[in-house]
Design a protein around this motif. Sequence first.
Motif, PDB file in Angstrom:
ATOM      1  N   SER A  23       0.785  -1.299  -0.158  1.00 42.13           N
ATOM      2  CA  SER A  23       0.061   0.038   0.129  1.00 42.13           C
ATOM      3  C   SER A  23       0.763   1.215   0.112  1.00 42.13           C
ATOM      4  CB  SER A  23      -0.831   0.047   1.377  1.00 42.13           C
ATOM      5  OG  SER A  23      -1.894  -1.120   1.094  1.00 42.13           O
ATOM      6  N   THR A  24       0.193   2.300  -0.630  1.00 46.56           N
ATOM      7  CA  THR A  24       0.967   3.602  -0.623  1.00 46.56           C
ATOM      8  C   THR A  24      -0.100   4.518  -0.433  1.00 46.56           C
ATOM      9  OG1 THR A  24       2.056   5.109  -1.871  1.00 46.56           O
ATOM     10  CG2 THR A  24       0.963   3.659  -3.010  1.00 46.56           C
ATOM     11  N   ILE A  25       0.309   5.872   0.227  1.00 49.00           N
ATOM     12  CA  ILE A  25      -0.779   6.792   0.060  1.00 49.00           C
ATOM     13  C   ILE A  25      -0.654   7.576  -0.894  1.00 49.00           C
ATOM     14  CG2 ILE A  25      -0.128   7.290   2.657  1.00 49.00           C
ATOM     15  CD1 ILE A  25       1.491   9.695   2.293  1.00 49.00           C
ATOM     16  N   LEU A  26       0.086   7.397  -1.716  1.00 42.42           N
ATOM     17  CA  LEU A  26      -0.051   8.175  -2.990  1.00 42.42           C
ATOM     18  C   LEU A  26      -1.002   7.164  -4.340  1.00 42.42           C
ATOM     19  CD1 LEU A  26       3.906   8.749  -3.899  1.00 42.42           C
ATOM     20  CD2 LEU A  26       2.016  10.388  -3.045  1.00 42.42           C
ATOM     21  N   SER A  27      -1.390   7.773  -5.261  1.00 41.73           N
ATOM     22  CA  SER A  27      -2.180   7.178  -6.165  1.00 41.73           C
ATOM     23  C   SER A  27      -1.275   6.118  -6.922  1.00 41.73           C
ATOM     24  CB  SER A  27      -2.897   8.145  -7.384  1.00 41.73           C
ATOM     25  OG  SER A  27      -3.226   7.270  -8.304  1.00 41.73           O
ATOM     26  N   ILE A  28      -1.373   4.903  -7.328  1.00 46.19           N
ATOM     27  CA  ILE A  28      -0.898   4.061  -7.845  1.00 46.19           C
ATOM     28  C   ILE A  28      -0.704   4.115  -9.360  1.00 46.19           C
ATOM     29  CG2 ILE A  28      -0.690   2.206  -5.953  1.00 46.19           C
ATOM     30  CD1 ILE A  28      -2.489   0.571  -7.535  1.00 46.19           C
ATOM     31  N   LEU A  29      -1.648   5.124  -9.942  1.00 47.72           N
ATOM     32  CA  LEU A  29      -1.860   5.326 -11.221  1.00 47.72           C
ATOM     33  C   LEU A  29      -0.525   5.899 -11.793  1.00 47.72           C
ATOM     34  CD1 LEU A  29      -5.514   6.519 -11.395  1.00 47.72           C
ATOM     35  CD2 LEU A  29      -4.668   4.422 -12.102  1.00 47.72           C
ATOM     36  N   GLY A  30       0.249   6.615 -10.684  1.00 50.37           N
ATOM     37  CA  GLY A  30       1.617   7.305 -11.097  1.00 50.37           C
ATOM     38  C   GLY A  30       2.669   6.165 -11.328  1.00 50.37           C
ATOM     39  N   PHE A  31       2.398   4.998 -10.986  1.00 48.88           N
ATOM     40  CA  PHE A  31       3.277   3.827 -11.431  1.00 48.88           C
ATOM     41  C   PHE A  31       2.937   3.091 -12.756  1.00 48.88           C
ATOM     42  CE2 PHE A  31       5.306   5.039  -7.559  1.00 48.88           C
ATOM     43  CZ  PHE A  31       4.490   5.073  -6.455  1.00 48.88           C
ATOM     44  N   HIS A  32       3.791   3.293 -13.940  1.00 55.37           N
ATOM     45  CA  HIS A  32       3.351   2.281 -14.560  1.00 55.37           C
ATOM     46  C   HIS A  32       3.459   0.793 -14.687  1.00 55.37           C
ATOM     47  CE1 HIS A  32       7.702   1.679 -15.983  1.00 55.37           C
ATOM     48  NE2 HIS A  32       7.775   3.127 -15.805  1.00 55.37           N
ATOM     49  N   THR A  33       4.473   0.567 -13.838  1.00 59.92           N
ATOM     50  CA  THR A  33       4.479  -0.741 -13.498  1.00 59.92           C
ATOM     51  C   THR A  33       4.899  -1.144 -11.949  1.00 59.92           C
ATOM     52  OG1 THR A  33       5.788  -1.248 -15.506  1.00 59.92           O
ATOM     53  CG2 THR A  33       6.113  -2.905 -13.926  1.00 59.92           C
ATOM     54  N   MET A  34       4.059  -2.118 -11.479  1.00 54.77           N
ATOM     55  CA  MET A  34       4.525  -2.593  -9.919  1.00 54.77           C
ATOM     56  C   MET A  34       4.708  -4.233 -10.147  1.00 54.77           C
ATOM     57  SD  MET A  34       1.526  -0.124  -7.791  1.00 54.77           S
ATOM     58  CE  MET A  34       2.276  -0.403  -6.506  1.00 54.77           C
ATOM     59  N   GLY A  35       5.481  -4.423  -9.110  1.00 55.27           N
ATOM     60  CA  GLY A  35       5.623  -5.915  -8.925  1.00 55.27           C
ATOM     61  C   GLY A  35       5.999  -6.334  -7.750  1.00 55.27           C
ATOM     62  N   TRP A  36       6.108  -7.799  -7.837  1.00 53.12           N
ATOM     63  CA  TRP A  36       6.817  -8.436  -6.595  1.00 53.12           C
ATOM     64  C   TRP A  36       7.909  -9.445  -6.712  1.00 53.12           C
ATOM     65  CZ3 TRP A  36       4.654  -7.667  -1.688  1.00 53.12           C
ATOM     66  CH2 TRP A  36       3.448  -7.169  -1.608  1.00 53.12           C
ATOM     67  N   TYR A  37       8.974  -9.119  -5.947  1.00 57.10           N
ATOM     68  CA  TYR A  37      10.277  -9.852  -5.861  1.00 57.10           C
ATOM     69  C   TYR A  37      10.478 -10.396  -4.652  1.00 57.10           C
ATOM     70  CZ  TYR A  37      11.627  -6.951 -10.263  1.00 57.10           C
ATOM     71  OH  TYR A  37      11.759  -6.574 -11.325  1.00 57.10           O
ATOM     72  N   ARG A  38      10.928 -11.546  -4.977  1.00 56.98           N
ATOM     73  CA  ARG A  38      11.643 -12.314  -3.591  1.00 56.98           C
ATOM     74  C   ARG A  38      13.070 -12.615  -3.453  1.00 56.98           C
ATOM     75  NH1 ARG A  38       8.777 -18.171  -4.644  1.00 56.98           N
ATOM     76  NH2 ARG A  38      10.687 -19.160  -5.983  1.00 56.98           N
ATOM     77  N   GLN A  39      13.328 -12.721  -2.204  1.00 60.87           N
ATOM     78  CA  GLN A  39      14.822 -13.038  -1.992  1.00 60.87           C
ATOM     79  C   GLN A  39      14.850 -14.252  -1.027  1.00 60.87           C
ATOM     80  OE1 GLN A  39      17.534  -9.770  -1.117  1.00 60.87           O
ATOM     81  NE2 GLN A  39      19.272 -10.927  -1.773  1.00 60.87           N
ATOM     82  N   ALA A  40      15.444 -15.191  -1.313  1.00 64.63           N
ATOM     83  CA  ALA A  40      15.713 -16.275  -0.337  1.00 64.63           C
ATOM     84  C   ALA A  40      16.917 -16.040   0.258  1.00 64.63           C
ATOM     85  CB  ALA A  40      15.348 -17.669  -0.960  1.00 64.63           C
ATOM     86  N   PRO A  41      17.206 -16.779   1.350  1.00 65.93           N
ATOM     87  CA  PRO A  41      18.372 -16.769   1.900  1.00 65.93           C
ATOM     88  C   PRO A  41      19.578 -17.123   1.055  1.00 65.93           C
ATOM     89  CG  PRO A  41      17.093 -17.453   3.579  1.00 65.93           C
ATOM     90  CD  PRO A  41      16.205 -17.616   2.316  1.00 65.93           C
ATOM     91  N   GLY A  42      20.662 -16.329   0.926  1.00 62.95           N
ATOM     92  CA  GLY A  42      21.830 -16.727   0.117  1.00 62.95           C
ATOM     93  C   GLY A  42      21.629 -16.830  -1.225  1.00 62.95           C
ATOM     94  N   LYS A  43      20.411 -16.177  -1.671  1.00 65.43           N
ATOM     95  CA  LYS A  43      20.072 -16.102  -2.869  1.00 65.43           C
ATOM     96  C   LYS A  43      19.989 -14.597  -3.728  1.00 65.43           C
ATOM     97  CE  LYS A  43      18.318 -20.788  -3.627  1.00 65.43           C
ATOM     98  NZ  LYS A  43      17.091 -21.428  -4.217  1.00 65.43           N
ATOM     99  N   LYS A  44      19.913 -14.391  -4.540  1.00 68.19           N
ATOM    100  CA  LYS A  44      19.738 -13.111  -5.628  1.00 68.19           C
ATOM    101  C   LYS A  44      18.107 -12.755  -5.409  1.00 68.19           C
ATOM    102  CE  LYS A  44      23.523 -13.216  -8.674  1.00 68.19           C
ATOM    103  NZ  LYS A  44      24.202 -12.885 -10.019  1.00 68.19           N
ATOM    104  N   ARG A  45      17.926 -11.633  -5.200  1.00 71.14           N
ATOM    105  CA  ARG A  45      16.414 -11.130  -5.491  1.00 71.14           C
ATOM    106  C   ARG A  45      15.822 -11.590  -6.725  1.00 71.14           C
ATOM    107  NH1 ARG A  45      14.661  -5.543  -3.070  1.00 71.14           N
ATOM    108  NH2 ARG A  45      15.844  -6.225  -1.479  1.00 71.14           N
ATOM    109  N   GLU A  46      14.858 -11.902  -6.873  1.00 70.44           N
ATOM    110  CA  GLU A  46      14.061 -12.393  -8.315  1.00 70.44           C
ATOM    111  C   GLU A  46      12.827 -11.858  -8.412  1.00 70.44           C
ATOM    112  OE1 GLU A  46      14.194 -16.600  -8.645  1.00 70.44           O
ATOM    113  OE2 GLU A  46      13.154 -16.910  -6.702  1.00 70.44           O
ATOM    114  N   LEU A  47      12.438 -11.726  -9.713  1.00 68.36           N
ATOM    115  CA  LEU A  47      11.046 -11.486  -9.987  1.00 68.36           C
ATOM    116  C   LEU A  47      10.162 -12.404  -9.618  1.00 68.36           C
ATOM    117  CD1 LEU A  47       9.048  -9.408 -11.209  1.00 68.36           C
ATOM    118  CD2 LEU A  47       9.706 -10.266 -13.516  1.00 68.36           C
ATOM    119  N   VAL A  48       8.821 -12.036  -9.019  1.00 70.28           N
ATOM    120  CA  VAL A  48       7.751 -12.877  -8.945  1.00 70.28           C
ATOM    121  C   VAL A  48       6.736 -12.701  -9.970  1.00 70.28           C
ATOM    122  CG1 VAL A  48       6.083 -14.036  -7.550  1.00 70.28           C
ATOM    123  CG2 VAL A  48       8.304 -13.471  -6.492  1.00 70.28           C
ATOM    124  N   ALA A  49       6.111 -11.613  -9.951  1.00 69.53           N
ATOM    125  CA  ALA A  49       5.274 -11.215 -10.699  1.00 69.53           C
ATOM    126  C   ALA A  49       5.098  -9.712 -10.886  1.00 69.53           C
ATOM    127  CB  ALA A  49       3.949 -11.778 -10.418  1.00 69.53           C
TER     128      ALA A  49
END
Length: 115
Positions: A23-49
């Motif tokens: 969540s953000t107090i700003l309008s998310i219409l200002g973000f052309h792309t939003m995503g979820w990433y994850r990082q497991a222990p000892g691994k690089k951050r990777e795109l989920v969706a």
Amino acid sequence: QVQLVESGGGVVQAGGSLRLSCSTILSILGFHTMGWYRQAPGKKRELVAEATISGGTEYANFVEGRFTISRDNDKNTLFLQMNKLKPEDTGVYYCEAMSYGGEYWGQGTQVTVFA
């Protein structure tokens, strides 16, 4: 200053579900792309969706139809519905938002899936 606040992480048994929110107090219409990433222990951050303002979505191969990303413009919130969770889904999940002015990250929320 753009502040993204994630919530919804937790501990769940394999096969269970979680719903992450960003969540953000700003309008998310200002973000052309939003995503979820994850990082497991000892691994690089990777795109989920990720989801674009035009309604397009993209998922990592490992999602295999188990997760759904969605944007609620009225609530200024990005969601990630995660079903059929596996132990390998364990990690810190981060929200990312991209505008033409920059890229922003949340602080992360921990997801732990036990067998």
